[in-house]
Design an enzyme around this catalytic site. Structure first.
Site, PDB file in Angstrom:
ATOM      1  N   GLU A  19      -0.697  12.972  -1.483  1.00 54.48           N
ATOM      2  CA  GLU A  19      -1.484  13.237  -2.687  1.00 54.48           C
ATOM      3  C   GLU A  19      -2.459  12.073  -2.893  1.00 54.48           C
ATOM      4  OE1 GLU A  19       0.804  14.665  -6.214  1.00 54.48           O
ATOM      5  OE2 GLU A  19       2.529  14.277  -4.910  1.00 54.48           O
ATOM      6  N   ARG A 245      14.831  10.047   3.068  1.00 47.17           N
ATOM      7  CA  ARG A 245      13.704   9.250   2.608  1.00 47.17           C
ATOM      8  C   ARG A 245      13.989   7.766   2.836  1.00 47.17           C
ATOM      9  NH1 ARG A 245      12.642   9.846  -3.558  1.00 47.17           N
ATOM     10  NH2 ARG A 245      11.277   8.083  -3.088  1.00 47.17           N
ATOM     11  N   LYS A 255       5.541   5.382  -6.845  1.00 43.95           N
ATOM     12  CA  LYS A 255       4.125   5.280  -7.203  1.00 43.95           C
ATOM     13  C   LYS A 255       3.957   4.964  -8.680  1.00 43.95           C
ATOM     14  CE  LYS A 255       1.462   8.183  -4.006  1.00 43.95           C
ATOM     15  NZ  LYS A 255       0.698   9.442  -3.910  1.00 43.95           N
TER      16      LYS A 255
END
Length: 290
Positions: A19, A245, A255
């Site tokens: 993104e 992850r 983030k």
């Protein structure tokens, strides 16, 4: 599947889909390795695809930084694309799904939607009062959304999944919402309705003939929704594969938390070498060389 195999020639195709709403960190470097290297060892292709469906959080500087970071780590995309490249195609799929009673326009607020899904108490779930409105009405209202006749929050397009399912990803997720400002970095003011990740991600994978949709384990439950959308849209369905992850102790990778550190000036920007951002690591390498 026949059309997919004709398009790919049976090659493995993956994608790295960041993104453009912030700067990449070391967790994204792991995702790059999985996607680019898996395609490489199988003589396949890997797309770099910007998941640019939220103009409120996106900025051209993020697009530029992501391209530089991918190049710095030595990866060469098969193609550089963006979800916005397919906005018209995604919109057309949404219209088709409304026509087949797979989606409906809903006027519930975010708070009402949360309550209908059981609320904080995780109670009984109830269907939206707009769920069974006539198809023709939803078609007209969705067109009104596209034309900007609704303000943000006044109307959404929801997928008619299964409110009784034990999987929260199937509780009639939002497929489209209204966002009027700021203009999109790539498409400007052409659109005021934007697809959500739950709707666009799987369909864009399908459009690009992705064979292995690689993601981290927190998306395991989302796999059922991913497949539902592809089946409901009657398109080629990629396979979702999950991997662990990357977690590193004594640092911050979120983030949102990284943005808080930067914006409150606890660090000297996104490229502060103390951060585990890729920009920070690039700067650290430069400092070491000097």
């Amino acid at each position: 599947m026949a059309a997919h195999l004709k398009a790919t020639g049976g090659l493995v195709q993956t994608r790295f889909p960041p993104e453009p709403n912030g700067f990449l960190h070391i967790g994204h470097a792991k995702a790059m390795n999985f996607n680019f290297r898996y395609a490489e060892v199988n003589n396949g292709n890997c797309y770099l695809r910007f998941d640019d469906t939220n103009p409120e959080a996106e900025d051209e500087s993020y697009f530029t930084s992501i391209l530089q970071c991918v190049d710095w780590l030595g990866f060469k995309p098969y193609k550089v694309t963006a979800t916005s490249d397919y906005f018209q195609q995604l919109h057309d799929i949404a219209v088709d799904m409304i026509k087949r009673d797979k989606a409906y326009v809903c006027h519930q607020t975010a708070e009402q939607m949360h309550a209908s899904r059981g609320g904080d108490a995780r109670g009984e779930r109830t269907e939206s009062p707009y769920r069974n409105r006539p198809v023709e009405e939803s078609l007209r209202l969705f067109e009104d959304m596209r034309l900007g006749k609704f303000e943000p929050g006044q109307a959404t397009l929801r997928l008619k999944m299964d409110m009784k399912s034990g999987n929260p990803y199937l509780w009639d997720p939002v497929a489209y919402r209204v966002i009027k400002s700021p203009p999109h970095v790539r498409t400007g003011a052409n659109w005021v309705v934007y697809p959500t990740y739950d709707f666009s991600h799987c369909l864009t994978d399908s459009i690009e003939n992705i064979t292995h949709s690689l993601c981290t384990v927190e998306f395991t439950l989302a796999r059922e929704s991913y497949y539902w959308v592809c089946d409901a849209a009657r398109v080629y369905k990629p396979v979702q594969w999950e991997y662990g992850r990357l977690n590193i102790t004594n640092t911050v990778l979120s983030k949102r938390k990284l943005a808080k550190l930067v914006h409150e000036k606890h660090v000297n920007g996104w490229d502060d070498p103390r951060l585990y951002t890729i920009e920070g690591m690039r700067r650290y390498e430069f400092v070491e060389e000097v």
